[in-house]
Design an enzyme around this catalytic site. Structure first.
Site, PDB file in Angstrom:
ATOM      1  N   ARG A 112       0.823  -1.212   0.000  1.00 10.94           N
ATOM      2  CA  ARG A 112       0.000   0.000   0.000  1.00 10.94           C
ATOM      3  C   ARG A 112       0.855   1.258   0.000  1.00 10.94           C
ATOM      4  NH1 ARG A 112       0.410   2.636   4.608  1.00 10.94           N
ATOM      5  NH2 ARG A 112       0.693   1.588   6.598  1.00 10.94           N
ATOM      6  N   ASP A 163      -3.378  -1.579   8.237  1.00 12.59           N
ATOM      7  CA  ASP A 163      -2.150  -1.272   8.959  1.00 12.59           C
ATOM      8  C   ASP A 163      -1.957  -2.319  10.050  1.00 12.59           C
ATOM      9  OD1 ASP A 163      -0.140   1.221   9.221  1.00 12.59           O
ATOM     10  OD2 ASP A 163      -0.470   0.329  11.194  1.00 12.59           O
ATOM     11  N   ARG A 223       1.673   5.819  -2.553  1.00 12.09           N
ATOM     12  CA  ARG A 223       1.795   7.202  -2.098  1.00 12.09           C
ATOM     13  C   ARG A 223       2.175   8.163  -3.209  1.00 12.09           C
ATOM     14  NH1 ARG A 223       4.991   5.883   3.558  1.00 12.09           N
ATOM     15  NH2 ARG A 223       3.211   5.007   4.668  1.00 12.09           N
ATOM     16  N   TYR A 248       6.472  -1.663  18.877  1.00 16.46           N
ATOM     17  CA  TYR A 248       5.726  -0.413  18.689  1.00 16.46           C
ATOM     18  C   TYR A 248       5.007  -0.011  19.973  1.00 16.46           C
ATOM     19  CZ  TYR A 248       6.077   0.374  13.612  1.00 16.46           C
ATOM     20  OH  TYR A 248       6.518   0.679  12.351  1.00 16.46           O
ATOM     21  N   ARG A 299      -6.551   9.824   0.409  1.00 18.67           N
ATOM     22  CA  ARG A 299      -6.074   9.802   1.780  1.00 18.67           C
ATOM     23  C   ARG A 299      -6.242  11.151   2.477  1.00 18.67           C
ATOM     24  NH1 ARG A 299      -5.121   9.145   5.259  1.00 18.67           N
ATOM     25  NH2 ARG A 299      -2.954   9.160   5.908  1.00 18.67           N
TER      26      ARG A 299
END
Length: 314
Positions: free
Chosen positions: A38, A87, A42, A165, A51
């Site tokens: 994905r 995501d 961009r 994360y 987006r």
């Protein structure tokens, strides 16, 4: 989140291009299949326009938007597969953590895990269908919208990558905080990794039930681990996910789709006969070769106690 999609995960159009799936199964193909993550979208003006309309994670929770963003590269290029727009950090969100996308910085956890007691703030039982059903809806909608042109790939982050994360609070060049947990709180680290593992299994099986025709498990931060840490905190969970996903797919009479683990330096230093257990195709890559030559993890020198002195150069 949008209402339930009227489309059901059944009666999908027949697949017209199975090159990617044949390659994933290790079969001969006429050419090397190509597909885009994905992030590759961009540079597309239509991607940026779509987006810009709303917050990143609001986009992830919109099946229609995810479908549109998944299809955009296919309208420009003759690709051999599509990967659902989503995501990996939707999994920590399902556990109750807040994640926001900060312009110029990337994904950020306003309240990362700092102490072992913070684990109590996480949901210990997650209804995956309730919390992540929007991803399943997006997969079903996209699978129908592809009209059989190419197969659709589903994915999840792997436990160690998600854990890092959640502790770092976002991206990091060293993952020092997360690795400190491994050294100082090994039992708590394993509890968190197991919690993530259990959710990931349900999540991946749910993606196949929704229409995903292949799966990827992204252990993107594996390269931050030394070989010993990889074997203790990452590899067992990757193997367990692969085994349990396969067993659940069989038990629920779902397709046994190709699945593999990917990441930067996703494998430990080579050992005789060692291969990543979930690769259906690909090379046996070694990782952490510097560690294999005797360079120690810098984080190790800052840790007190027996776990520090027990880590020796190979």
């Amino acid at each position: 989140m949008e209402g339930n999609s009227p489309l059901r995960p059944q009666d999908f159009p027949a697949l017209k291009n199975d090159t990617f799936l044949r390659a994933a199964r290790g079969e001969e193909t006429e050419y090397t299949p190509v597909w885009c993550m994905r992030q590759a979208g961009r540079y597309l003006p239509e991607f940026r326009e779509t987006r810009a309309a709303q917050d990143f994670f609001a986009t992830c929770r919109s099946p229609k938007m995810c479908c549109e963003l998944t299809l955009q590269p296919l309208r420009r290029f003759p690709l051999d597969a599509a990967i659902i727009f989503s995501d990996i950090l939707v999994v920590p969100q399902a556990l109750g953590m807040e994640v926001v996308m900060v312009p110029g910085k990337g994904p950020t956890f306003p309240e990362p895990l700092k102490e072992v007691e913070d684990l109590l703030k996480l949901r210990q039982k997650v209804d995956v269908l309730e919390e992540l059903g929007y991803v399943f809806q997006a997969i079903t909608l996209t699978r129908h919208s592809l009209e059989g042109k190419v197969p659709l790939i589903g994915f999840s982050g792997a436990p160690w990558t998600l854990m890092s994360y959640m502790i770092e609070g976002g991206g990091s060049n060293t993952m020092a905080k997360a690795k400190r947990w491994l050294y100082r709180h090994p039992e708590a680290s394993q509890r968190l990794l197991q919690l993530l593992r259990d959710i990931i299994v349900e999540y991946l099986v749910g993606q196949v039930a929704a229409g995903a025709q292949a799966l990827q498990l992204f252990e993107s931060h594996a390269g931050h681990l030394g070989p010993e840490q990889f074997r203790e905190f990452a590899l067992p969970h990757i193997r367990d996910i692969a085994k349990r996903v396969k067993n659940k797919l069989q038990a629920e009479a779902l397709p046994l789709v190709p699945m593999r683990a990917d990441g930067s330096s996703c494998y430990p230093p080579r050992e005789p006969g060692s291969l990543c257990p979930v690769c259906t195709q690909g090379e046996d890559r070694g990782a952490g070769e510097e560690d294999a030559r005797g360079v120690r993890d810098p984080a190790l020198h800052r840790q007190p106690g027996p776990r520090a002195v027990s880590r020796h150069e190979p």
